[in-house]
Enzyme design. Sequence first.
Site, PDB file in Angstrom:
ATOM      1  N   SER A  78       0.908  -1.270   0.129  1.00 26.62           N
ATOM      2  CA  SER A  78      -0.044   0.140  -0.050  1.00 26.62           C
ATOM      3  C   SER A  78       0.920   1.175   0.159  1.00 26.62           C
ATOM      4  O   SER A  78       1.612   1.481   0.886  1.00 26.62           O
ATOM      5  CB  SER A  78      -0.846  -0.066   1.120  1.00 26.62           C
ATOM      6  OG  SER A  78      -1.864  -0.963   1.068  1.00 26.62           O
ATOM      7  N   LYS A 152      -7.075   1.023  -3.321  1.00 23.48           N
ATOM      8  CA  LYS A 152      -7.074   0.766  -2.216  1.00 23.48           C
ATOM      9  C   LYS A 152      -7.228   1.933  -1.024  1.00 23.48           C
ATOM     10  O   LYS A 152      -8.032   1.666   0.148  1.00 23.48           O
ATOM     11  CB  LYS A 152      -5.759   0.367  -2.181  1.00 23.48           C
ATOM     12  CG  LYS A 152      -5.205  -0.129  -0.469  1.00 23.48           C
ATOM     13  CD  LYS A 152      -5.767  -1.188  -0.033  1.00 23.48           C
ATOM     14  CE  LYS A 152      -5.605  -1.677   1.641  1.00 23.48           C
ATOM     15  NZ  LYS A 152      -4.133  -2.035   1.565  1.00 23.48           N
ATOM     16  N   LYS A 220      -1.357   6.075   8.292  1.00 24.51           N
ATOM     17  CA  LYS A 220      -0.631   5.946   7.182  1.00 24.51           C
ATOM     18  C   LYS A 220      -1.527   6.007   5.857  1.00 24.51           C
ATOM     19  O   LYS A 220      -1.453   6.919   4.837  1.00 24.51           O
ATOM     20  CB  LYS A 220       0.552   4.843   6.772  1.00 24.51           C
ATOM     21  CG  LYS A 220       1.415   4.775   5.496  1.00 24.51           C
ATOM     22  CD  LYS A 220       1.944   3.618   4.968  1.00 24.51           C
ATOM     23  CE  LYS A 220       0.760   2.552   4.539  1.00 24.51           C
ATOM     24  NZ  LYS A 220       1.327   1.522   3.819  1.00 24.51           N
TER      25      LYS A 220
END
Length: 282
Positions: A78, A152, A220
């Site tokens: 990611s 995502k 994050k």
Amino acid sequence: MVRCLLRAGYSVTIWNRTHSKAEVLRAAGAQAAVSVAEAVNGADVVISMLEAGPVVATVLQEALPALRAGALWVDMSSTKQSEARQFHATLHAAGHGFIDAPVSGGVGGAQAGTLAIMAGASAGDYARVETILAAMGRPTLVGPPGSGQVAKLCNQLIVGATLNIVAEALLLAQAAGADAAAVRTAIRGGFAESKILEVHGQRMLERNFIAGGQVKSQIKDMHNILAAAEAAHVTLPVTQLVTQRYETLATTHPTADHAAALLALEALNPGQRLGTGPDKLS
């Protein structure tokens, strides 16, 4: 994920920055390499699954001189969309292909081979690896390179916000005099049903914050969502608020499960606590 590839009959050479983590997969049939260069040498397809974009960039640069001509790099980490686009540009300039293919589904999905895999790629590159990706889950081509990371981020936006909403609903139920567990049961199957309500709603009731997905990883992702929104010139006010809520846990519970959104909410409501059991944090 490696075990899924091995079960599907693929030959897999593995490398990890922590070598012991690679060694444990020898028994399953994987070949462990001692360096990045050894791992990618001769490979048609290279798959990376790493902590964040800067780590991917470091590993990619180290591997680049050893890649065979026309190799295809699939990054399932990611990262930021901008990072994925830079990886694509770097590899394309060297005569290689690139796909960003982040996943959702957690440890359970990885073990079962049922991950949701969001791929950003050209149609030709995707066709080369679709069957490989299908060994690990359900792949979908969502657009050109960089689009997998957008998908995502959309996933994490919904996950992060829903975790906070489920926490609010359960705490409200209890504070207003209802049985929070029974309320969760009652609303499941209606329009409020979700995987978050099913899995993390139960974790909140049990006060089980032993990490699956960690708070620091969620933070994050939230920052990456806001960066993508800024680049796309859109304002996401709910995401901004959810990010702030998770940031309150950054120093106190960084490695707790992201269901710890409940802990952040309880801190806003002194005297209110869901359930009676102790917190499970490790």
